[in-house]
Scaffold this active site. Structure first.
Site, PDB file in Angstrom:
ATOM      1  N   TYR A   1       0.843  -1.195   0.000  1.00  0.00           N
ATOM      2  CA  TYR A   1       0.000   0.000   0.000  1.00  0.00           C
ATOM      3  C   TYR A   1       0.878   1.246   0.000  1.00  0.00           C
ATOM      4  O   TYR A   1       1.756   1.386   0.854  1.00  0.00           O
ATOM      5  CB  TYR A   1      -0.903  -0.010   1.237  1.00  0.00           C
ATOM      6  CG  TYR A   1      -1.926   1.107   1.247  1.00  0.00           C
ATOM      7  CD1 TYR A   1      -3.128   0.959   0.544  1.00  0.00           C
ATOM      8  CD2 TYR A   1      -1.696   2.300   1.911  1.00  0.00           C
ATOM      9  CE1 TYR A   1      -4.060   1.979   0.518  1.00  0.00           C
ATOM     10  CE2 TYR A   1      -2.628   3.326   1.895  1.00  0.00           C
ATOM     11  CZ  TYR A   1      -3.810   3.152   1.191  1.00  0.00           C
ATOM     12  OH  TYR A   1      -4.727   4.169   1.167  1.00  0.00           O
TER      13      TYR A   1
ATOM     14  N   HIS B   1      -9.477   1.953   4.323  1.00  0.00           N
ATOM     15  CA  HIS B   1      -8.191   1.433   3.835  1.00  0.00           C
ATOM     16  C   HIS B   1      -7.093   1.584   4.888  1.00  0.00           C
ATOM     17  O   HIS B   1      -6.260   0.688   5.053  1.00  0.00           O
ATOM     18  CB  HIS B   1      -7.776   2.153   2.550  1.00  0.00           C
ATOM     19  CG  HIS B   1      -8.557   1.699   1.363  1.00  0.00           C
ATOM     20  ND1 HIS B   1      -8.253   2.066   0.069  1.00  0.00           N
ATOM     21  CD2 HIS B   1      -9.633   0.885   1.266  1.00  0.00           C
ATOM     22  CE1 HIS B   1      -9.111   1.506  -0.759  1.00  0.00           C
ATOM     23  NE2 HIS B   1      -9.968   0.790  -0.061  1.00  0.00           N
TER      24      HIS B   1
ATOM     25  N   PHE C   1      -5.302   9.388  -3.689  1.00  0.00           N
ATOM     26  CA  PHE C   1      -4.105   8.859  -4.346  1.00  0.00           C
ATOM     27  C   PHE C   1      -3.761   7.554  -3.649  1.00  0.00           C
ATOM     28  O   PHE C   1      -3.623   7.542  -2.416  1.00  0.00           O
ATOM     29  CB  PHE C   1      -2.905   9.802  -4.216  1.00  0.00           C
ATOM     30  CG  PHE C   1      -1.610   9.142  -4.634  1.00  0.00           C
ATOM     31  CD1 PHE C   1      -1.121   9.307  -5.909  1.00  0.00           C
ATOM     32  CD2 PHE C   1      -0.916   8.322  -3.758  1.00  0.00           C
ATOM     33  CE1 PHE C   1       0.063   8.667  -6.306  1.00  0.00           C
ATOM     34  CE2 PHE C   1       0.265   7.678  -4.151  1.00  0.00           C
ATOM     35  CZ  PHE C   1       0.750   7.860  -5.421  1.00  0.00           C
ATOM     36  N   GLU C   2      -3.617   6.509  -4.432  1.00  0.00           N
ATOM     37  CA  GLU C   2      -3.143   5.242  -3.869  1.00  0.00           C
ATOM     38  C   GLU C   2      -2.432   4.493  -4.978  1.00  0.00           C
ATOM     39  O   GLU C   2      -2.879   4.526  -6.121  1.00  0.00           O
ATOM     40  CB  GLU C   2      -4.316   4.344  -3.448  1.00  0.00           C
ATOM     41  CG  GLU C   2      -4.993   4.690  -2.168  1.00  0.00           C
ATOM     42  CD  GLU C   2      -6.163   3.758  -1.854  1.00  0.00           C
ATOM     43  OE1 GLU C   2      -6.453   3.586  -0.679  1.00  0.00           O
ATOM     44  OE2 GLU C   2      -6.796   3.218  -2.774  1.00  0.00           O
ATOM     45  N   ILE C   3      -1.349   3.854  -4.600  1.00  0.00           N
ATOM     46  CA  ILE C   3      -0.807   2.817  -5.475  1.00  0.00           C
ATOM     47  C   ILE C   3      -0.753   1.589  -4.592  1.00  0.00           C
ATOM     48  O   ILE C   3      -0.115   1.616  -3.526  1.00  0.00           O
ATOM     49  CB  ILE C   3       0.593   3.180  -6.013  1.00  0.00           C
ATOM     50  CG1 ILE C   3       0.497   4.443  -6.891  1.00  0.00           C
ATOM     51  CG2 ILE C   3       1.176   2.009  -6.808  1.00  0.00           C
ATOM     52  CD1 ILE C   3       1.809   4.898  -7.492  1.00  0.00           C
TER      53      ILE C   3
END
Ligand code: NAG
Length: 417
Positions: free
Chosen positions: A211, A322, A285-287
């Site tokens: 994450y 999350h 924003f997440e990768i």
């Protein structure tokens, strides 16, 4: 007389012993939630300075994801253009667009032109973007109205509730995303202000990350009154071990046992009376690794929360869900902070401080915030950043969630607007 005195002194001794015991317990309780900083950096940036992108290197099993509506076209283009300019023009990753309505011809044709990789236009099935089957819709709608009347941020927007639930527990099962492991979530109307000349998916995979985030700050307490109780009850029920990130997200009670347990009846507290400090990661924003979200542990966690109804009867956001999933199920070294990314999501901006020698100039030099360009250094973090906006925004949360991986607090290394 003498006997009475003796009795009294033993009684006082007993009181003293109990008092000391309670104080000791209280100190140990505080200590339990203390996360020591490591002596070394456990989450270094994936790249220092600018390097030529290695465009011939193998790609990861990844896609960029954007949830949007036809009406968002112009704002979606801002994001996609920015992403292409700063990253995807070298790497050509596919972009998967998700919508709960059919896509317009215009959206499709203009995005096809804007994206240098493959484009996928998917319609999310209504069972993924709507109320859970068991829920009474009228009750849920009524609750939305009450939330709106109480001024809860976006509490009255039905589709916003759907979106939060979708991004918390459904998106990774969308047909078009099933064939990918990694995703980079992009929202309409965001901008990337530094070049990303390496492949973050490859680096995430290589370093065992699950994450990645750019922003950590406070959740709005009015949107999540019972979330932490639900999450902590779940943790207790499943006997999940406490991680460092979990500890970082707790404000331990300063009330002696067993009195502190009374606080369990208050919002934002767990059954022992300790409180969520409201820190979380921003999820716009997440990768991240979708296989993490697809794991049985995570699915069970989401199902449990979904049954509580908080996506509708409160306004639980996917960002907090999350963050709690990560705190519950991941170890600190599985998280990555993209400190080299410049990210702008109105009204917030984060930008790396890539100044000469990797050091920040004194604060006077920064008073013209927003006007100056980064004086780039090959030793600094961040590449060709268009802004270096440093502001001493209180980022207590950010330091909290980084405690387990970062040896020192970050006074100024992150810029906020
Ligand atoms: C990509 O990841 C998905 C999800 O883990 C998997 O089902 C698929 O087989 C992978 N594809 C490749 C080419 O590795």
């Amino acid at each position: 007389m003498i006997r009475l005195y003796l009795w009294r002194s033993t009684r006082w001794r007993l009181v003293l012993v109990i008092l000391l015991g309670l104080i000791l317990e209280l100190l140990l309780h505080q200590y339990y939630y203390h996360v020591p900083r490591p002596s070394q950096h456990h989450d270094p940036p994936f790249q220092i300075g600018c390097k030529e992108p290695r465009t011939d290197a193998p790609r990861e099993n990844a896609t960029i994801v954007m949830l949007a509506q036809n009406a968002d076209l112009e704002q979606a283009l801002v994001s996609i253009q920015s992403l292409e300019d700063h990253f995807n023009r070298w790497f050509h990753y596919p972009v998967t667009f998700l919508n709960d309505q059919p896509w317009s011809e215009e959206f499709i044709s203009r995005m096809r032109k804007a994206v240098s990789g493959e484009t996928i236009f998917e319609v999310v099935p209504s069972e993924m973007f709507g109320y859970p089957g068991w829920m009474d819709r009228e009750d849920a709608k009524q609750s939305g109205l009450v939330q709106e009347a109480n001024g809860i941020h976006k509490g009255g927007l039905e589709s916003y509730h759907h979106m939060c639930r979708f991004y918390s527990g459904k998106f990774y099962d969308v047909e078009a995303l099933k064939s990918y492991r990694w995703y980079w979530r992009v929202e309409p109307h965001v901008q990337f202000t530094c070049s990303v000349t390496y492949d973050p998916f490859v680096e995430m995979a290589k370093t065992g990350k699950k994450y990645g985030y750019t922003v950590a700050l406070w959740e709005l307490d009015s949107t999540v009154p019972s979330l932490f109780r639900a999450v902590s009850d779940y943790k207790a029920e499943k006997r999940i071990k406490t991680t460092a990130l979990w500890k970082s997200m707790i404000r331990p009670s300063r009330i002696p046992w067993p009195l502190r347990k009374i606080w369990r009846f208050k919002q934002l507290h767990d059954a022992s009376g300790d409180e969520w400090n409201l820190c979380h990661f921003w999820s716009n924003f997440e990768i991240a690794d979708m296989d993490f979200f697809r794991s049985q542990e995570h699915r069970d966690f989401f199902e449990y929360l979904d049954r509580k109804g908080g996506f509708y009867f409160e306004r639980w956001g996917d960002a907090s869900i999350h963050a709690w999933a990560a705190a519950l199920l991941l170890q600190p070294h599985e998280l990555h902070y993209f400190q080299d990314f410049g990210y702008f999501h109105d009204p917030w901006r984060v930008a790396p401080a890539n100044a000469k020698g990797g050091q920040l100039p004194d604060s006077k030099a920064l008073s013209g915030r927003g006007k100056e360009w980064a004086e780039e250094s090959q030793n600094g973090v961040g590449c060709r950043c268009e802004h270096r906006e440093i502001r001493n925004f209180q980022n207590w949360c950010f330091n909290k969630v980084q405690r387990a991986t970062h040896p020192t607090p970050w006074p100024n290394k992150i810029g906020w607007q």
